[in-house]
Design a protein around this motif. Structure first.
Motif, PDB file in Angstrom:
ATOM      1  N   GLN A 153       0.821  -1.201   0.000  1.00 47.65           N
ATOM      2  CA  GLN A 153       0.000   0.000   0.000  1.00 47.65           C
ATOM      3  C   GLN A 153       0.863   1.262   0.000  1.00 47.65           C
ATOM      4  OE1 GLN A 153      -3.198   0.566  -0.383  1.00 47.65           O
ATOM      5  NE2 GLN A 153      -3.591  -1.609  -0.726  1.00 47.65           N
ATOM      6  N   SER A 154       1.996   1.204   0.680  1.00 45.55           N
ATOM      7  CA  SER A 154       2.902   2.361   0.701  1.00 45.55           C
ATOM      8  C   SER A 154       3.408   2.681  -0.700  1.00 45.55           C
ATOM      9  CB  SER A 154       4.088   2.089   1.627  1.00 45.55           C
ATOM     10  OG  SER A 154       3.653   1.878   2.950  1.00 45.55           O
ATOM     11  N   ARG A 155       3.688   1.637  -1.501  1.00 46.09           N
ATOM     12  CA  ARG A 155       4.156   1.876  -2.868  1.00 46.09           C
ATOM     13  C   ARG A 155       3.093   2.587  -3.699  1.00 46.09           C
ATOM     14  NH1 ARG A 155       6.751  -3.108  -2.364  1.00 46.09           N
ATOM     15  NH2 ARG A 155       4.907  -4.211  -3.136  1.00 46.09           N
ATOM     16  N   TRP A 156       1.835   2.079  -3.638  1.00 42.52           N
ATOM     17  CA  TRP A 156       0.781   2.742  -4.416  1.00 42.52           C
ATOM     18  C   TRP A 156       0.675   4.215  -4.021  1.00 42.52           C
ATOM     19  CZ3 TRP A 156      -0.306  -0.185  -8.265  1.00 42.52           C
ATOM     20  CH2 TRP A 156      -0.540  -1.550  -8.154  1.00 42.52           C
ATOM     21  N   VAL A 157       0.620   4.479  -2.704  1.00 39.08           N
ATOM     22  CA  VAL A 157       0.419   5.843  -2.220  1.00 39.08           C
ATOM     23  C   VAL A 157       1.628   6.722  -2.538  1.00 39.08           C
ATOM     24  CG1 VAL A 157       0.062   7.260  -0.156  1.00 39.08           C
ATOM     25  CG2 VAL A 157      -1.166   5.095  -0.413  1.00 39.08           C
ATOM     26  N   ALA A 158       2.839   6.187  -2.349  1.00 45.08           N
ATOM     27  CA  ALA A 158       4.046   6.989  -2.569  1.00 45.08           C
ATOM     28  C   ALA A 158       4.162   7.438  -4.024  1.00 45.08           C
ATOM     29  CB  ALA A 158       5.283   6.191  -2.158  1.00 45.08           C
ATOM     30  N   PHE A 290      10.595  10.103  -1.109  1.00 41.15           N
ATOM     31  CA  PHE A 290       9.718   8.928  -1.094  1.00 41.15           C
ATOM     32  C   PHE A 290      10.482   7.604  -1.064  1.00 41.15           C
ATOM     33  CE2 PHE A 290       6.409  11.915  -2.646  1.00 41.15           C
ATOM     34  CZ  PHE A 290       5.463  11.651  -1.673  1.00 41.15           C
ATOM     35  N   PRO A 291      11.512   7.410  -1.896  1.00 45.23           N
ATOM     36  CA  PRO A 291      12.238   6.130  -1.818  1.00 45.23           C
ATOM     37  C   PRO A 291      12.836   5.878  -0.436  1.00 45.23           C
ATOM     38  CG  PRO A 291      12.805   7.291  -3.845  1.00 45.23           C
ATOM     39  CD  PRO A 291      12.007   8.248  -3.008  1.00 45.23           C
ATOM     40  N   LEU A 292      13.336   6.937   0.212  1.00 45.20           N
ATOM     41  CA  LEU A 292      13.892   6.789   1.556  1.00 45.20           C
ATOM     42  C   LEU A 292      12.819   6.334   2.541  1.00 45.20           C
ATOM     43  CD1 LEU A 292      16.060   7.209   3.752  1.00 45.20           C
ATOM     44  CD2 LEU A 292      15.346   9.615   3.845  1.00 45.20           C
ATOM     45  N   TRP A 293      11.644   6.971   2.492  1.00 40.99           N
ATOM     46  CA  TRP A 293      10.591   6.610   3.437  1.00 40.99           C
ATOM     47  C   TRP A 293      10.076   5.199   3.195  1.00 40.99           C
ATOM     48  CZ3 TRP A 293      10.674   9.060   7.638  1.00 40.99           C
ATOM     49  CH2 TRP A 293      10.922  10.431   7.704  1.00 40.99           C
ATOM     50  N   LEU A 294      10.066   4.751   1.940  1.00 42.55           N
ATOM     51  CA  LEU A 294       9.643   3.375   1.669  1.00 42.55           C
ATOM     52  C   LEU A 294      10.604   2.374   2.317  1.00 42.55           C
ATOM     53  CD1 LEU A 294       8.483   3.599  -2.060  1.00 42.55           C
ATOM     54  CD2 LEU A 294       7.054   3.322  -0.039  1.00 42.55           C
ATOM     55  N   LYS A 295      11.901   2.689   2.299  1.00 41.63           N
ATOM     56  CA  LYS A 295      12.877   1.819   2.959  1.00 41.63           C
ATOM     57  C   LYS A 295      12.693   1.841   4.473  1.00 41.63           C
ATOM     58  CE  LYS A 295      16.438   2.097  -0.648  1.00 41.63           C
ATOM     59  NZ  LYS A 295      17.816   2.526  -0.985  1.00 41.63           N
ATOM     60  N   TRP A 306       5.731   7.117  10.617  1.00 38.36           N
ATOM     61  CA  TRP A 306       4.981   8.375  10.717  1.00 38.36           C
ATOM     62  C   TRP A 306       5.462   9.188  11.912  1.00 38.36           C
ATOM     63  CZ3 TRP A 306      -1.105   8.783  10.988  1.00 38.36           C
ATOM     64  CH2 TRP A 306      -1.485  10.054  10.537  1.00 38.36           C
ATOM     65  N   ALA A 307       5.701   8.525  13.042  1.00 40.72           N
ATOM     66  CA  ALA A 307       6.211   9.223  14.220  1.00 40.72           C
ATOM     67  C   ALA A 307       7.579   9.847  13.929  1.00 40.72           C
ATOM     68  CB  ALA A 307       6.312   8.259  15.402  1.00 40.72           C
ATOM     69  N   THR A 308       8.421   9.143  13.174  1.00 44.33           N
ATOM     70  CA  THR A 308       9.736   9.683  12.798  1.00 44.33           C
ATOM     71  C   THR A 308       9.583  10.926  11.935  1.00 44.33           C
ATOM     72  OG1 THR A 308      10.680   7.442  12.867  1.00 44.33           O
ATOM     73  CG2 THR A 308      11.919   9.130  11.662  1.00 44.33           C
ATOM     74  N   GLY A 309       8.645  10.879  10.979  1.00 45.01           N
ATOM     75  CA  GLY A 309       8.400  12.045  10.137  1.00 45.01           C
ATOM     76  C   GLY A 309       7.921  13.237  10.939  1.00 45.01           C
ATOM     77  N   LEU A 342       7.591  15.990   4.854  1.00 46.74           N
ATOM     78  CA  LEU A 342       6.358  15.937   4.061  1.00 46.74           C
ATOM     79  C   LEU A 342       6.211  14.592   3.358  1.00 46.74           C
ATOM     80  CD1 LEU A 342       3.890  17.422   2.722  1.00 46.74           C
ATOM     81  CD2 LEU A 342       5.492  18.078   0.902  1.00 46.74           C
ATOM     82  N   GLY A 343       7.330  14.008   2.929  1.00 44.90           N
ATOM     83  CA  GLY A 343       7.273  12.716   2.266  1.00 44.90           C
ATOM     84  C   GLY A 343       6.628  11.653   3.133  1.00 44.90           C
ATOM     85  N   ALA A 344       6.951  11.647   4.434  1.00 50.89           N
ATOM     86  CA  ALA A 344       6.321  10.690   5.353  1.00 50.89           C
ATOM     87  C   ALA A 344       4.839  10.994   5.524  1.00 50.89           C
ATOM     88  CB  ALA A 344       7.026  10.729   6.709  1.00 50.89           C
ATOM     89  N   ASP A 345       4.494  12.292   5.623  1.00 52.36           N
ATOM     90  CA  ASP A 345       3.095  12.677   5.805  1.00 52.36           C
ATOM     91  C   ASP A 345       2.233  12.282   4.614  1.00 52.36           C
ATOM     92  OD1 ASP A 345       3.471  13.747   8.311  1.00 52.36           O
ATOM     93  OD2 ASP A 345       3.718  15.810   7.607  1.00 52.36           O
ATOM     94  N   LEU A 346       2.808  12.262   3.429  1.00 59.31           N
ATOM     95  CA  LEU A 346       2.048  11.920   2.230  1.00 59.31           C
ATOM     96  C   LEU A 346       2.000  10.416   1.984  1.00 59.31           C
ATOM     97  CD1 LEU A 346       3.184  14.738  -0.237  1.00 59.31           C
ATOM     98  CD2 LEU A 346       1.038  14.578   1.043  1.00 59.31           C
ATOM     99  N   THR A 347       2.987   9.682   2.473  1.00 58.06           N
ATOM    100  CA  THR A 347       3.045   8.243   2.217  1.00 58.06           C
ATOM    101  C   THR A 347       2.309   7.423   3.267  1.00 58.06           C
ATOM    102  OG1 THR A 347       5.228   8.529   1.200  1.00 58.06           O
ATOM    103  CG2 THR A 347       4.600   6.300   1.815  1.00 58.06           C
ATOM    104  N   VAL A 348       2.581   7.695   4.539  1.00 61.69           N
ATOM    105  CA  VAL A 348       2.122   6.797   5.601  1.00 61.69           C
ATOM    106  C   VAL A 348       0.617   6.859   5.854  1.00 61.69           C
ATOM    107  CG1 VAL A 348       2.365   6.194   8.026  1.00 61.69           C
ATOM    108  CG2 VAL A 348       4.387   6.769   6.680  1.00 61.69           C
TER     109      VAL A 348
END
Length: 451
Positions: A153-158, A290-295, A306-309, A342-348
């Motif tokens: 799901q993270s991939r689709w959203v990211a 985004f690639p970083l947050w997916l990892k 999300w807490a880290t973001g 922002l990348g975490a806020d948009l992905t998670v």
């Protein structure tokens, strides 16, 4: 699975997610130009009073936000019917998006009275907003219906949100560089390309998942669920808690977005030419992160990511109160770090919502209703940010153009400190509501009766 086949499978998944997410790029065109370019265009070229134009914008956006849950239920009906019906509806909505966008930026001003021009703007805005929302909900709901767990799901959203950020950057720059004719032509082309890419991905996914059991699961209790699907999301404790965190966190992000130009102009006193650089760096950092947050999600999971973001965002904005006139380099660092957050806020959050739909047993049933309420919350955040931060600034003694010590102190507190307080509240809600009760959102096998 061998290493080579695993690599090939991973590449195929990334390709499918990218093809699905491409539609996010042209959809972003509709959101940004309306608020950034439209008021200036109609005030400068057509002499429309800003107060009247602001009232039209508010009315149109209010109608759009209120109907989102019903658009979601309508989307559920379409998905229960067939993918062909969904696809044809998406094409019609895309045509409406393009028509409304063209009508907004190419009005027949010479043949309309001032009142007639306002009516034209109101009609074109409402058409654009409703078509944009309907198409966006159908697009989001499709990803939710694919399941696959948090990583999938993270991939689709990211990919969807990453392309949307690219769309924001293009929509910011292209009207000045290309003019509205070529910008509109690019919108139409990318809508067509995004729809075709999505259709191809959906057909491939359907061919892989075409089992008798799957067909039955999507077709059952059509009539019984029709009447309850609109309010179904609110029956789940996990959704209520997730939405609280999402709104607190979204409000924390929307406040600085509302105040950033005031901060740049009156506290930093930066050259006007630097404004696009600040905004561009913020969105570019978000897209590139985004690639970083997916990892990170793969390593520590959705909730901790999300807490880290949130923590990274607080780290960026707490330093804002130390910036003063001329501190443009320091603010560029703030833009880069907060853009990464922002990348975490948009992905998670979107991935958590999609996983929650699975957790609640609603995949393939009321996905659109979940998306409708989610989009309503997103738009409500933008309205609340303006309604909260602007009056506070007035109470604290700031008005646009003021650069006295008290005024810039108030601006720094509203732009830097208020988002940190809201982020910390969101973090507390995340910890107390979801991290201590992950069974509410992540795992049906550990479900608690309260869910």
């Amino acid at each position: 699975m061998s290493t080579a086949s695993a690599i090939g499978h991973g590449a195929a998944q990334r390709h499918a997610a990218a093809a699905y997410g491409l539609l996010g790029l042209p959809l972003a065109f509709v959101a940004l130009p309306v608020y950034v370019h439209l008021p200036n265009l109609y005030a400068q070229q057509h002499g429309v009073p800003l107060a009247a134009l602001g009232a039209v914008l508010l009315l149109s956006r209010s109608i759009d936000a209120v109907v989102d849950p019903w658009l979601g239920r309508w989307g559920d009906r379409l998905y229960r019917h067939s993918w062909r019906v969904v696809w044809l509806t998406a094409v019609l909505l895309a045509l409406a998006v393009a028509l409304g966008f063209a009508a907004l930026f190419f009005p027949p001003a010479a043949t309309l009275s001032p009142t007639g021009l306002l009516v034209w703007v109101a009609a074109a805005l409402t058409l654009s907003h409703l078509a944009y929302s309907g198409l966006g909900i159908l697009h989001q709901a499709w990803a939710a219906r694919q399941g696959g767990g948090g990583a999938a799901q993270s991939r689709w959203v990211a990919w969807r949100e990453g392309f949307a950020l690219v769309g924001v950057l293009l929509a910011s720059a292209l009207p000045a560089l290309w003019g509205w004719t070529l910008t509109t032509a690019l919108l139409v082309f990318m809508l067509a390309l995004g729809l075709l890419s999505w259709q191809r991905t959906a057909q491939q996914a359907a061919s892989l998942a075409a089992t008798p059991a799957g067909r039955v699961a999507h077709a059952h209790d059509h009539g019984a669920h029709e009447a309850t699907s609109l309010w179904q999301p609110w029956k789940h404790a996990g959704f209520r808690r997730l939405l609280l965190v999402f709104m607190l966190n979204g409000l924390a992000s929307a406040v600085p977005a509302t105040l950033v130009l005031f901060f740049v102009q009156d506290r930093l006193q930066a050259p006007k030419a630097m404004e696009p650089l600040f905004l561009g760096l913020y969105f570019a950092a978000g897209a590139l992160s985004f690639p970083l947050w997916l990892k990170v999600i793969d390593r520590i999971g959705l909730l901790r990511t999300w807490a880290t973001g949130m923590a990274l965002s607080v780290l960026a904005f707490v330093s804002v109160v130390t910036l003063g006139a001329g501190d443009t380099t320091g603010f560029l660092v703030v833009c880069a770090v907060s853009g990464m957050a922002l990348g975490a806020d948009l992905t998670v959050p979107g991935a958590l919502l999609n996983q929650l739909i699975d957790r609640c047993g609603e995949r393939g049933r009321t996905d659109g209703a979940f998306m409708g309420w989610w989009n309503l919350a997103t738009k409500l955040n933008l309205a609340l940010a303006a309604g909260l931060s602007l009056p506070l600034l007035g109470l604290w003694g700031y008005a646009p153009g003021q650069q006295g010590a008290d005024a810039v102190l108030a601006l720094g507190l509203a732009y830097g400190l208020l988002p940190c307080v809201l982020k910390l509240l969101a973090g507390l809600a995340l910890y107390g509501g979801l991290m201590r009760r992950p069974d509410l959102i992540l795992g049906p096998e550990t479900a608690h009766p309260s869910a």
